[in-house]
Design a protein around this motif. Structure first.
Motif, PDB file in Angstrom:
ATOM      1  N   MET A   1      -4.338  -3.996  22.749  1.00 49.52           N
ATOM      2  CA  MET A   1      -4.144  -5.369  22.373  1.00 49.52           C
ATOM      3  C   MET A   1      -5.476  -6.092  22.465  1.00 49.52           C
ATOM      4  SD  MET A   1      -1.913  -8.332  24.189  1.00 49.52           S
ATOM      5  CE  MET A   1      -0.375  -8.098  23.400  1.00 49.52           C
ATOM      6  N   THR A   2      -5.729  -6.946  21.498  1.00 51.35           N
ATOM      7  CA  THR A   2      -6.962  -7.711  21.468  1.00 51.35           C
ATOM      8  C   THR A   2      -6.662  -9.154  21.853  1.00 51.35           C
ATOM      9  OG1 THR A   2      -7.779  -6.335  19.682  1.00 51.35           O
ATOM     10  CG2 THR A   2      -8.892  -8.426  20.033  1.00 51.35           C
ATOM     11  N   LEU A  23      -8.400   2.352   2.481  1.00 49.60           N
ATOM     12  CA  LEU A  23      -8.528   3.770   2.126  1.00 49.60           C
ATOM     13  C   LEU A  23      -7.693   4.647   3.049  1.00 49.60           C
ATOM     14  CD1 LEU A  23     -12.319   4.058   1.216  1.00 49.60           C
ATOM     15  CD2 LEU A  23     -10.356   4.137  -0.323  1.00 49.60           C
ATOM     16  N   ALA A  24      -7.665   4.310   4.324  1.00 46.22           N
ATOM     17  CA  ALA A  24      -6.843   5.073   5.267  1.00 46.22           C
ATOM     18  C   ALA A  24      -5.362   4.936   4.931  1.00 46.22           C
ATOM     19  CB  ALA A  24      -7.111   4.604   6.696  1.00 46.22           C
ATOM     20  N   SER A  25      -4.958   3.762   4.451  1.00 48.33           N
ATOM     21  CA  SER A  25      -3.549   3.556   4.119  1.00 48.33           C
ATOM     22  C   SER A  25      -3.154   4.278   2.835  1.00 48.33           C
ATOM     23  CB  SER A  25      -3.237   2.062   3.992  1.00 48.33           C
ATOM     24  OG  SER A  25      -3.767   1.517   2.805  1.00 48.33           O
ATOM     25  N   VAL A  31       1.022   6.672   6.706  1.00 49.79           N
ATOM     26  CA  VAL A  31       2.097   5.699   6.904  1.00 49.79           C
ATOM     27  C   VAL A  31       1.421   4.385   7.285  1.00 49.79           C
ATOM     28  CG1 VAL A  31       4.140   5.128   8.261  1.00 49.79           C
ATOM     29  CG2 VAL A  31       3.671   7.508   7.635  1.00 49.79           C
ATOM     30  N   VAL A  32       1.725   3.331   6.527  1.00 47.47           N
ATOM     31  CA  VAL A  32       1.034   2.058   6.732  1.00 47.47           C
ATOM     32  C   VAL A  32       1.223   1.545   8.164  1.00 47.47           C
ATOM     33  CG1 VAL A  32       0.906  -0.356   5.993  1.00 47.47           C
ATOM     34  CG2 VAL A  32       1.085   1.446   4.299  1.00 47.47           C
ATOM     35  N   ALA A  36      -1.766   0.635  10.639  1.00 47.23           N
ATOM     36  CA  ALA A  36      -1.846  -0.701  11.237  1.00 47.23           C
ATOM     37  C   ALA A  36      -2.036  -0.617  12.746  1.00 47.23           C
ATOM     38  CB  ALA A  36      -0.591  -1.489  10.896  1.00 47.23           C
ATOM     39  N   ARG A  37      -1.290   0.279  13.389  1.00 49.06           N
ATOM     40  CA  ARG A  37      -1.450   0.447  14.842  1.00 49.06           C
ATOM     41  C   ARG A  37      -2.830   0.999  15.189  1.00 49.06           C
ATOM     42  NH1 ARG A  37       4.071   1.605  14.599  1.00 49.06           N
ATOM     43  NH2 ARG A  37       3.743   3.806  14.147  1.00 49.06           N
ATOM     44  N   GLN A  38      -3.296   1.937  14.371  1.00 52.55           N
ATOM     45  CA  GLN A  38      -4.605   2.557  14.630  1.00 52.55           C
ATOM     46  C   GLN A  38      -5.724   1.522  14.589  1.00 52.55           C
ATOM     47  OE1 GLN A  38      -5.579   5.589  11.775  1.00 52.55           O
ATOM     48  NE2 GLN A  38      -7.693   5.732  12.437  1.00 52.55           N
TER      49      GLN A  38
END
Length: 116
Positions: A1-2, A23-25, A31-32, A36-38
């Motif tokens: 968490m930020t 690009l990763a998505s 899996v989006v 997103a979590r990454q």
């Protein structure tokens, strides 16, 4: 968490960071929600960036005709079939999709939509 403190309450991503996330998505099998979590970013923001990238002119690659390729009209045989592809798409990873000049328009449209 930020945790963001101070007057600035929103995170800012550079263009390079956005490109990396998008690009990763789009990676095969991605899996989006996991992307997103990454990257600690909202899934809705990734979808927004993806839409913007698809609508952007920077997503298009200029078409190039190789000098050694024979034009389709010259390669067509007497029965109207073309011996060489009318459309050649070179994809990442060295894969190529060839679409013949005689391919039905609905098939071409389905292939292009699937590659999108």
């Amino acid at each position: 968490m930020t945790v963001i403190s101070g007057p600035e309450r929103r995170r800012r991503w550079s263009a390079a960071e956005r490109e990396e996330i998008v690009l990763a998505s789009f990676a095969p099998g991605a899996v989006v929600a996991e992307v997103a979590r990454q990257f600690d970013v909202s899934t809705s923001l990734i979808y927004q960036w993806r839409r913007n990238a698809q609508q952007s002119e920077t997503m298009f690659v200029p078409a190039v005709v190789a000098a050694d390729e024979v034009p389709v009209a010259a390669a067509a045989s007497g029965d109207g079939r073309a011996d060489s592809p009318a459309i050649r798409l070179e994809l990442a990873g060295g894969r190529t999709v060839n679409i013949a000049a005689t391919a039905p328009a609905r098939l071409v449209l389905a292939v292009l939509r699937a590659l999108r």
